[in-house]
Write a protein that holds these residues in place. Structure first.
Motif, PDB file in Angstrom:
ATOM      1  N   VAL A 117     -24.127  16.620 -18.945  1.00  0.00           N
ATOM      2  CA  VAL A 117     -23.602  17.382 -19.964  1.00  0.00           C
ATOM      3  C   VAL A 117     -22.199  16.807 -20.828  1.00  0.00           C
ATOM      4  O   VAL A 117     -22.156  17.037 -21.952  1.00  0.00           O
ATOM      5  CB  VAL A 117     -22.901  18.599 -19.235  1.00  0.00           C
ATOM      6  CG1 VAL A 117     -21.834  19.741 -20.138  1.00  0.00           C
ATOM      7  CG2 VAL A 117     -24.199  19.597 -18.762  1.00  0.00           C
ATOM      8  N   SER A 121     -21.803  15.925 -24.575  1.00  0.00           N
ATOM      9  CA  SER A 121     -20.629  16.518 -25.358  1.00  0.00           C
ATOM     10  C   SER A 121     -20.112  15.337 -26.184  1.00  0.00           C
ATOM     11  O   SER A 121     -19.649  15.409 -27.252  1.00  0.00           O
ATOM     12  CB  SER A 121     -19.662  17.105 -24.420  1.00  0.00           C
ATOM     13  OG  SER A 121     -18.683  17.631 -25.131  1.00  0.00           O
ATOM     14  N   GLN A 124     -21.767  14.622 -29.007  1.00  0.00           N
ATOM     15  CA  GLN A 124     -21.961  15.222 -30.189  1.00  0.00           C
ATOM     16  C   GLN A 124     -20.644  15.201 -30.716  1.00  0.00           C
ATOM     17  O   GLN A 124     -20.564  15.149 -31.862  1.00  0.00           O
ATOM     18  CB  GLN A 124     -21.879  16.759 -29.564  1.00  0.00           C
ATOM     19  CG  GLN A 124     -23.542  17.156 -28.865  1.00  0.00           C
ATOM     20  CD  GLN A 124     -23.671  17.829 -27.787  1.00  0.00           C
ATOM     21  OE1 GLN A 124     -22.379  18.754 -27.561  1.00  0.00           O
ATOM     22  NE2 GLN A 124     -24.651  18.557 -27.172  1.00  0.00           N
ATOM     23  N   ARG A 151     -17.491  22.996 -30.940  1.00  0.00           N
ATOM     24  CA  ARG A 151     -17.491  21.806 -30.185  1.00  0.00           C
ATOM     25  C   ARG A 151     -16.308  21.041 -30.238  1.00  0.00           C
ATOM     26  O   ARG A 151     -15.920  20.520 -28.958  1.00  0.00           O
ATOM     27  CB  ARG A 151     -18.915  20.893 -30.471  1.00  0.00           C
ATOM     28  CG  ARG A 151     -19.066  19.680 -29.791  1.00  0.00           C
ATOM     29  CD  ARG A 151     -18.944  19.866 -28.132  1.00  0.00           C
ATOM     30  NE  ARG A 151     -20.078  20.554 -27.249  1.00  0.00           N
ATOM     31  CZ  ARG A 151     -20.100  20.722 -26.232  1.00  0.00           C
ATOM     32  NH1 ARG A 151     -19.113  21.151 -25.710  1.00  0.00           N
ATOM     33  NH2 ARG A 151     -21.358  21.172 -25.599  1.00  0.00           N
ATOM     34  N   PRO A 155     -14.592  20.688 -25.974  1.00  0.00           N
ATOM     35  CA  PRO A 155     -15.725  19.579 -25.709  1.00  0.00           C
ATOM     36  C   PRO A 155     -16.324  19.731 -24.246  1.00  0.00           C
ATOM     37  O   PRO A 155     -17.367  19.138 -24.236  1.00  0.00           O
ATOM     38  CB  PRO A 155     -14.837  18.321 -25.761  1.00  0.00           C
ATOM     39  CG  PRO A 155     -13.422  18.635 -25.658  1.00  0.00           C
ATOM     40  CD  PRO A 155     -13.471  20.194 -26.363  1.00  0.00           C
ATOM     41  N   ASP A 156     -15.498  20.606 -23.624  1.00  0.00           N
ATOM     42  CA  ASP A 156     -16.312  20.670 -22.017  1.00  0.00           C
ATOM     43  C   ASP A 156     -16.976  22.014 -21.762  1.00  0.00           C
ATOM     44  O   ASP A 156     -17.765  22.372 -20.672  1.00  0.00           O
ATOM     45  CB  ASP A 156     -15.005  20.520 -21.029  1.00  0.00           C
ATOM     46  CG  ASP A 156     -14.253  19.438 -21.072  1.00  0.00           C
ATOM     47  OD1 ASP A 156     -14.818  18.041 -21.343  1.00  0.00           O
ATOM     48  OD2 ASP A 156     -13.232  19.182 -20.562  1.00  0.00           O
ATOM     49  N   LEU A 159     -23.113  24.989 -23.314  1.00  0.00           N
ATOM     50  CA  LEU A 159     -23.537  25.481 -24.605  1.00  0.00           C
ATOM     51  C   LEU A 159     -23.819  27.042 -24.518  1.00  0.00           C
ATOM     52  O   LEU A 159     -23.644  27.567 -25.603  1.00  0.00           O
ATOM     53  CB  LEU A 159     -25.134  24.949 -24.537  1.00  0.00           C
ATOM     54  CG  LEU A 159     -25.182  23.265 -24.683  1.00  0.00           C
ATOM     55  CD1 LEU A 159     -26.639  22.786 -24.829  1.00  0.00           C
ATOM     56  CD2 LEU A 159     -24.379  22.824 -25.684  1.00  0.00           C
ATOM     57  N   ASN A 176     -28.010  24.284 -28.655  1.00  0.00           N
ATOM     58  CA  ASN A 176     -28.665  23.093 -28.502  1.00  0.00           C
ATOM     59  C   ASN A 176     -29.431  22.464 -29.817  1.00  0.00           C
ATOM     60  O   ASN A 176     -29.114  21.352 -30.322  1.00  0.00           O
ATOM     61  CB  ASN A 176     -29.729  22.933 -27.418  1.00  0.00           C
ATOM     62  CG  ASN A 176     -30.170  21.544 -26.904  1.00  0.00           C
ATOM     63  OD1 ASN A 176     -29.286  20.648 -26.689  1.00  0.00           O
ATOM     64  ND2 ASN A 176     -31.383  21.485 -26.605  1.00  0.00           N
TER      65      ASN A 176
END
Length: 188
Positions: A117, A121, A124, A151, A155-156, A159, A176
């Motif tokens: 994850v 992130s 992204q 996002r 950031p953590d 979704l 996603n």
């Protein structure tokens, strides 16, 4: 050695108890499962294996050595020779070992998922920053901009939670999809 298959159960238990006491060993079950008994009569070993199989205990053989490497079978063998205290101690250690293994597997799985994850992130966020740097960010459709800004701000965040924060909430797969689309735009 007498023909073991003709021995009745109580005599077989006594015979196996004597064999184990006289020529057997068991490893520390905290490290590995291994029980073995040695005999001098290589021909009698096969007879013992067959007879114990009739009593639902699977012994394996290597020349004149009988052995078990499975925890459950060792426990059944100890119960068969009526080593009650040993069965209880062995099972206590076995259960503790199984629980520790289960906890370790869960922790490893959870750690792997978190790493996955976090890596996604980071990718992204980097893609969004790249789009902002090269001027493509402002040209994106509003739905992509909104998820991109969320996002960057979170950031953590998983979704599912990002999807709930959108002006028009969407599910995990929708989030996603949008983030993958942003990454693809950044690669172009």
């Amino acid at each position: 050695m007498a023909n073991v298959q003709n021995i009745e159960r109580t005599n077989l238990q006594a015979f196996m108890r004597g064999l184990f006491m006289g020529a057997g060993s068991i490893n520390n079950p905290e490290k590995k499962y291994h029980l073995e008994c040695k005999t001098r009569d290589v021909n009698g070993v096969k007879s013992i294996v067959d007879t114990m199989k009739l009593n639902d205990i699977i012994l394996k053989q290597r020349e004149n050595v009988l052995y078990i490497k499975e925890g459950e079978e060792i426990s059944k063998f100890l119960a068969f020779i009526e080593a009650v205290k040993s069965v209880m101690k062995f099972e206590e250690i076995r259960v503790e070992r199984q629980m520790n293994n289960k906890v370790n597997r869960l922790v490893n799985c959870e750690t792997a998922n978190l790493n996955k994850v976090l890596n996604a992130s980071v990718e992204q966020v980097n893609a969004i920053k790249k789009l902002k740097e090269n001027g493509k960010f402002e040209k994106m459709e509003d739905g992509l901009k909104e998820i991109a800004n969320l996002r960057l701000e979170n950031p953590d965040m998983p979704l599912v939670e990002l999807g709930k924060k959108l002006s028009t909430p969407i599910g995990k797969s929708g989030v996603n999809y949008r983030l993958k689309k942003i990454q693809k735009l950044a690669e172009e």
